[in-house]
Design an enzyme around this catalytic site. Structure first.
Site, short mmCIF file in Angstrom:
data_model
loop_
_atom_site.label_atom_id
_atom_site.label_comp_id
_atom_site.label_asym_id
_atom_site.label_seq_id
_atom_site.Cartn_x
_atom_site.Cartn_y
_atom_site.Cartn_z
N LEU A 124 39.15 29.32 54.88
CA LEU A 124 38.80 27.98 54.39
C LEU A 124 40.03 27.34 53.73
O LEU A 124 40.44 26.23 54.09
CB LEU A 124 37.63 28.08 53.39
CG LEU A 124 37.15 26.79 52.75
CD1 LEU A 124 36.65 25.80 53.81
CD2 LEU A 124 36.01 27.07 51.75
N THR A 157 42.11 36.77 52.71
CA THR A 157 41.89 38.18 52.41
C THR A 157 41.63 38.96 53.70
O THR A 157 40.82 38.53 54.53
CB THR A 157 40.70 38.35 51.44
OG1 THR A 157 40.99 37.64 50.24
CG2 THR A 157 40.44 39.82 51.12
N HIS A 339 43.74 50.76 23.89
CA HIS A 339 44.71 51.77 24.31
C HIS A 339 46.06 51.61 23.57
O HIS A 339 46.95 52.46 23.75
CB HIS A 339 44.98 51.67 25.82
CG HIS A 339 43.94 52.37 26.67
ND1 HIS A 339 42.66 51.91 26.81
CD2 HIS A 339 44.02 53.49 27.43
CE1 HIS A 339 41.99 52.72 27.63
NE2 HIS A 339 42.79 53.68 28.01
N GLU A 364 36.88 32.30 45.44
CA GLU A 364 35.47 31.95 45.68
C GLU A 364 35.00 30.91 44.65
O GLU A 364 33.87 30.95 44.17
CB GLU A 364 34.59 33.20 45.70
CG GLU A 364 35.08 34.17 46.78
CD GLU A 364 34.02 35.07 47.40
OE1 GLU A 364 32.83 34.83 47.17
OE2 GLU A 364 34.43 35.99 48.12
C1 LIG Z 1 44.14 37.03 46.36
C2 LIG Z 1 43.44 35.81 46.90
C3 LIG Z 1 42.53 35.97 47.95
C4 LIG Z 1 41.93 34.83 48.51
N1 LIG Z 1 41.11 35.00 49.61
C5 LIG Z 1 40.69 33.89 50.28
C6 LIG Z 1 40.01 34.02 51.53
O1 LIG Z 1 39.74 35.13 52.02
N2 LIG Z 1 39.65 32.89 52.18
C7 LIG Z 1 39.92 31.65 51.69
O2 LIG Z 1 39.56 30.67 52.35
N3 LIG Z 1 40.56 31.48 50.50
C8 LIG Z 1 40.96 32.58 49.79
N4 LIG Z 1 41.63 32.44 48.60
C9 LIG Z 1 41.89 31.11 48.09
C10 LIG Z 1 41.10 30.77 46.82
O3 LIG Z 1 39.74 30.63 47.12
C11 LIG Z 1 41.74 29.52 46.21
O4 LIG Z 1 43.02 29.92 45.70
C12 LIG Z 1 40.89 28.91 45.11
O5 LIG Z 1 39.73 28.35 45.65
C13 LIG Z 1 41.62 27.83 44.31
O6 LIG Z 1 42.28 26.93 45.15
P1 LIG Z 1 43.84 26.61 44.89
O7 LIG Z 1 44.54 27.90 44.78
O8 LIG Z 1 44.29 25.68 45.94
O9 LIG Z 1 43.88 25.92 43.49
P2 LIG Z 1 43.64 24.35 43.18
O10 LIG Z 1 42.38 23.90 43.82
O11 LIG Z 1 44.88 23.60 43.47
O12 LIG Z 1 43.40 24.41 41.62
C14 LIG Z 1 44.44 24.47 40.66
C15 LIG Z 1 43.79 24.33 39.29
O13 LIG Z 1 43.15 23.05 39.17
C16 LIG Z 1 41.79 23.25 38.82
N5 LIG Z 1 40.97 22.21 39.43
C17 LIG Z 1 40.92 21.84 40.74
N6 LIG Z 1 40.05 20.84 40.91
C18 LIG Z 1 39.52 20.55 39.69
C19 LIG Z 1 38.56 19.62 39.20
N7 LIG Z 1 37.91 18.79 40.03
N8 LIG Z 1 38.29 19.60 37.88
C20 LIG Z 1 38.90 20.47 37.05
N9 LIG Z 1 39.82 21.37 37.44
C21 LIG Z 1 40.12 21.41 38.74
C22 LIG Z 1 41.43 24.63 39.33
O14 LIG Z 1 40.29 25.18 38.66
C23 LIG Z 1 42.71 25.38 39.02
O15 LIG Z 1 42.71 25.74 37.67
C24 LIG Z 1 42.21 33.55 47.98
C25 LIG Z 1 43.09 33.42 46.91
C26 LIG Z 1 43.71 34.51 46.38
C27 LIG Z 1 44.70 34.32 45.26
#
Ligand SMILES: Cc1cc2nc3c(=O)[nH]c(=O)nc-3n(C[C@H](O)[C@H](O)[C@H](O)COP(=O)(O)OP(=O)(O)OC[C@H]3O[C@@H](n4cnc5c(N)ncnc54)[C@H](O)[C@@H]3O)c2cc1C
Length: 384
Positions: A124, A157, A339, A364
């Protein structure tokens, strides 16, 4: 809902023993090697762990949400990399097909996912599309009986291990939001599909993520989930709704493990002439952690039962994820504190868990997204 108490007890006892006797002794090695040994993958396949949530008619165990939550709590008692290995097949990688796939699609893909013969991942997130996941830019353009997919998916992932991807892509460029997004099953060996380098992560060594790049990847229209366009985003949200509860249960299990480690250390470690567990400030940390883990467990089980009863428990699932993932962060922090200096040294598991659990507040749906889901649902139900 628990369908058969005796059968579930046997499953939970088996997993509990496997975690204690087989996985926990390997935690440090997995962290060091950044790899789960092949024989563990094979054993997990043999135990049916890849098919916990896939319906029985397709070869899985078909666990109810309450049963799945209890299993996730058991799996939480060891490094989350082990759970991550089976996590996508049991959750985000298979649930879309289970919810919305056609019978032919389910027959074709689910049995091999249930055995772990196929690993599936969920695509996604994109470089410019994170929390605002309805803004998917990856495109899927119809071409005869096929679609041509172009775009990049990020942080996926299990992608380096995956044979199949569930891919959310925009089939209607004229619709900017959720309604223009569809979901496809894509074979990892498709021409034009490539993987980026493995991401170097803060924690959860042994579990992998990377980019998945689609360069004119041709996919049969038969692989459009449900064979209807425009349903992909809604499917993804249903998948994440269930996934949130799984992550909550996992967080509870890890919190319980951390409390066990902290308690044991506090009984063994002596300062000022007595075990540190006899100092009331240490007791406060232990008691707060115990209380919060119990609160999280109660939330998860209540929400799981609601789901199993057919209620819409979307608000409660978001509440659970928000509370449990933040809670395990606090518990991990206290475990390190109890610890002392040893908590900062990698010889002790708490140092590793402290980093591992940080992820749960991010993926998620971040904690902020859970807050938004909860508040929006509150306002919507007030209007009605
Ligand atoms: C180890 C790992 C495994 C993952 N696995 C998968 C996977 O298998 N499949 C997949 O599709 N994705 C996966 N992801 C992606 C993950 O779901 C996203 O990183 C997550 O949804 C956040 O999106 P972003 O990193 O783009 O952060 P952003 O959306 O850019 O957010 C940055 C910050 O802004 C905040 N923010 C954003 N919008 C708002 C709002 N409207 N109001 C207030 N605050 C806001 C967020 O809470 C965050 O603090 C994975 C990520 C990691 C690190």
């Amino acid at each position: 809902m628990i369908r058969d108490t005796e059968t579930l007890k046997q499953l939970l006892d088996t997993i509990n023993r496997y975690v204690r006797e087989r996985l926990r002794p390997l935690e440090a090695q997995v962290a060091e090697d950044d790899a789960i040994p092949d024989e563990i993958v094979a054993e997990m396949r043999g135990m049916g762990l890849f098919g916990l949530t896939i319906p029985e008619e397709y070869g899985g165990l078909g666990l109810t949400m309450e049963e799945e939550a209890l299993v996730a709590m058991e799996l939480g008692r060891t490094s989350p990399a082990f759970r991550s290995l089976i996590g996508t097949n049991n959750g985000i990688g298979s649930a879309g097909l289970v919810f919305d796939g056609t019978e032919a699609q389910k027959q074709k893909f689910l049995p091999a996912m249930a055995t772990g013969e196929l690993i599936s991942s969920f695509c996604l997130t994109e470089p410019d599309v994170g929390s605002d996941s309805a803004a998917v830019k990856t495109s899927a353009v119809r071409d005869g009986d096929d679609y041509i997919i172009n775009g990049t998916k990020r942080f996926i992932t299990n992608a380096p291990r995956a044979s199949l991807f569930t891919v959310m892509a925009r089939t209607d460029p004229n619709i900017k939001g959720a309604k223009g997004v569809s979901a496809f099953i894509v074979d990892a060996n498709s021409e034009g599909l490539s993987l980026g380098a493995k991401d170097k992560k803060m924690g959860q060594a042994g579990s992998y993520t990377c980019d998945v790049i689609f360069d004119n990847v041709r996919v049969s229209a038969k692989n459009l989930i449900g064979e209807v366009e425009g349903k992909g985003f809604y499917m993804a949200m249903k998948v994440l709704d269930r996934g949130r509860l799984h992550i909550s249960a996992l967080s509870v299990g890890i919190a319980e493990r951390l409390i066990e480690d902290a308690l044991q250390f506090s009984i063994e470690r002596q300062q000022f002439g007595k075990p540190i567990c006899e100092h009331q400030l240490i007791q406060a940390m232990l008691a707060d952690s115990k209380t919060e883990a119990y609160a999280g467990k109660s939330m998860v089980l209540d929400c799981a039962r609601r789901r199993d009863n057919g209620e819409n428990a979307s608000t409660e699932a978001a509440c659970s994820k928000l509370f449990c993932t933040e809670m395990v962060g606090r518990v991990a922090d206290r475990a390190v504190q109890i610890h002392g200096g040893s908590g900062y040294i990698s010889e002790y598991a708490v140092e590793r868990f402290y980093r591992d659990v940080r992820l749960f507040r991010l993926y998620e749906g971040t904690s902020q997204i859970q807050q938004i889901v909860i508040a929006k649902n509150m306002i919507k139900s007030f209007d009605q």
